[in-house]
Design an enzyme around this catalytic site. Structure first.
Site, PDB file in Angstrom:
ATOM      1  CD  GLU A  76      -2.516   1.725   0.287  1.00 56.52           C
ATOM      2  OE1 GLU A  76      -2.302   2.852  -0.206  1.00 56.52           O
ATOM      3  OE2 GLU A  76      -3.366   0.933  -0.161  1.00 56.52           O
ATOM      4  CB  CYS A 202     -20.605   5.197  -2.630  1.00 53.20           C
ATOM      5  SG  CYS A 202     -21.882   5.809  -1.499  1.00 53.20           S
ATOM      6  CB  CYS A 384     -26.671   2.664  -0.668  1.00 52.16           C
ATOM      7  SG  CYS A 384     -26.313   4.286  -1.385  1.00 52.16           S
TER       8      CYS A 384
END
Length: 455
Positions: A76, A202, A384
């Site tokens: 990462e 999203c 959501c």
């Protein structure tokens, strides 16, 4: 601690099984760790489990396997970890950006090796990955979860237009502050909100900011001289009918214009114009429409990261990591599992979906490590929370079949302040203090409790 830590270099398992009645599964587990322990000592860049990505899925699973495996490496590059679902509220000026951030070192396990670099290439046939810095890292098992890539540059005029007034985007740490500034400076006129013609993370966020802008501008006294337009590439306002019906009524009541099958392809900041292609146009090239804006919220086209989609061995035809939708195991390489936004799982790409996927990957990978077939099945659960205004939220939860899969014993399609508090305060707390440590696998247990154990 693994079983191999207690075993000498050469163990005769037959008498050991006879004396201790050890299961054959445990024996396979010990032998596997014994082999790995030997190879690990010979190669400092070889690990039992390698996790690509320090996002929601990568951080959580690295914490889990740091407790369960011999050695773990996390690849990462970013020094900070972000809880991005808060950026809708940050863009609306409700929350401070710093609330969404933690140092990466604070969320990754101390027992894991943190490789501060990007993956440049996957070599699944050799069980290695290569970083941009040229380091080759060998693995026995690989978890791929580098997230999703934002492709602003696929829209003509971006990202340059973000340096001009009135243009923002809640999807990037670079531009979420631009949204806040543009919302505050808006004095009326045309406000455009977009949804691109690709899968995105999203999928409710593009319209959440519209509802919050509507509430803010009503409070500031400029709503009456404003026109709000939601231009979406989709043919529906939301993919689950129960929630779509409610959202459609909200847009009608609040005079929010919804235009379907429109995809943003160009921004002209000099003239404050946005160009949309009409996706259901029969013309070639497709017909376009140009709209003036005084405020523009851009949601960029998205894809799997280049390092994933450029490797044809591990992706599907669309460039997403090709995993089994039930087990999350790679379809071609049994020692690779995928999680989160980079995968081709046919569900919405949310942190809530990742939470449930964590448990599936954990159990199935442990079974594979023990020499068994994976048996845990992901049902496609995702959530959501759609903020629809000032302290109001519809809490959408659903599965692979776009059927509601609600946790609480009331109608979650209704706007509620309690669900707004859940979105703003409770879920971020669970995320940082429980999920990232590997102890949260979604609300399934809570759902059963509310239903007294019934389905």
């Amino acid at each position: 601690m693994s079983a191999s830590a207690f075993l000498p270099a050469a163990v005769n398992f037959r008498p050991l099984m006879f004396k201790l009645n050890v299961s054959s599964k445990f024996v396979r587990h010990c032998r596997r760790h014994q082999r790995f322990s030997t190879s690990r000592s010979l190669n400092a860049d070889s690990y039992e489990v390698v996790v690509v990505g320090g996002g929601a899925g990568g951080a959580s699973l690295s914490n889990i396997f740091a407790r369960k495996s011999k050695s773990v490496a996390v690849i990462e590059p970013n020094p900070e970890h972000y809880y991005q679902p808060l950026w809708t509220l940050v863009g609306a000026g409700i929350m401070n950006f710093g609330k969404s951030a933690r140092p990466m070192a604070a969320v990754l396990p101390k027992r894991a090796t943190w490789v501060k670099d990007k993956v440049a290439e996957f070599n699944p046939k050799d069980n290695t990955v290569t970083t941009e810095g040229g380091k080759q890292i060998k693995y026995e098992y690989l978890i791929v979860g580098p997230g999703i890539q934002l492709n602003y540059n696929q829209i003509k005029g971006l990202p340059e237009a973000f340096e001009t007034p009135g243009v923002g985007s809640n999807y990037s740490k670079l531009y979420v502050g631009k949204t806040t500034e543009a919302l505050q400076r808006f004095n009326g006129g045309d406000a455009l909100f977009t949804f691109p013609n690709t899968p995105i993370k999203c999928a409710g966020a593009p319209q959440k900011i519209m509802y919050l802008a509507d509430a803010l501008w009503t409070k500031n006294g400029v709503r009456s001289k404003s026109q709000l337009h939601y231009n979406t590439s989709l043919g529906v306002i939301f993919g689950v009918k129960k929630y779509a019906d409610v959202l459609t009524e909200i847009t009608r009541q609040r005079n929010l214009n919804v235009n379907f099958k429109r995809n943003l392809i160009e921004v002209k900041p000099d003239t404050q114009e946005a160009v949309f292609e009409i996706l259901d146009s029969s013309e070639t090239p497709k017909e376009t429409v140009t709209a003036h804006y005084d405020f523009l919220h851009v949601v960029p086209p998205m894809s799997a990261p280049d390092c994933v989609r450029n490797n044809k061995d591990i992706v599907d035809a669309a460039g997403w990591l090709d995993v089994d939708k039930d087990t999350l195991q790679h379809k071609k390489f049994a020692n690779i599992f995928g999680i989160g936004d980079c995968t081709n799982l046919p569900t919405s790409k949310t942190a809530a979906a990742v939470a449930c996927q964590i448990g599936i990957v954990k159990r199935n990978l442990l079974q594979v490590m023990a020499g068994d077939k994976p048996t845990s099945v992901y049902n496609g659960y995702t959530s959501c929370p759609i903020v629809t205004g000032n302290q109001k939220c519809i809490f959408a939860e659903f599965d692979y079949n776009a059927q509601p899969m609600e946790t609480f014993p009331f109608n979650q399609a209704k706007e509620r302040r309690s669900m707004y508090i859940m979105k703003k305060d409770i879920i971020p707390y669970v995320y940082f203090h429980v999920m990232l440590k590997g102890y949260w696998e979604g609300p399934g247990i809570i759902r059963k409790m509310f239903r007294l154990g019934m389905a």
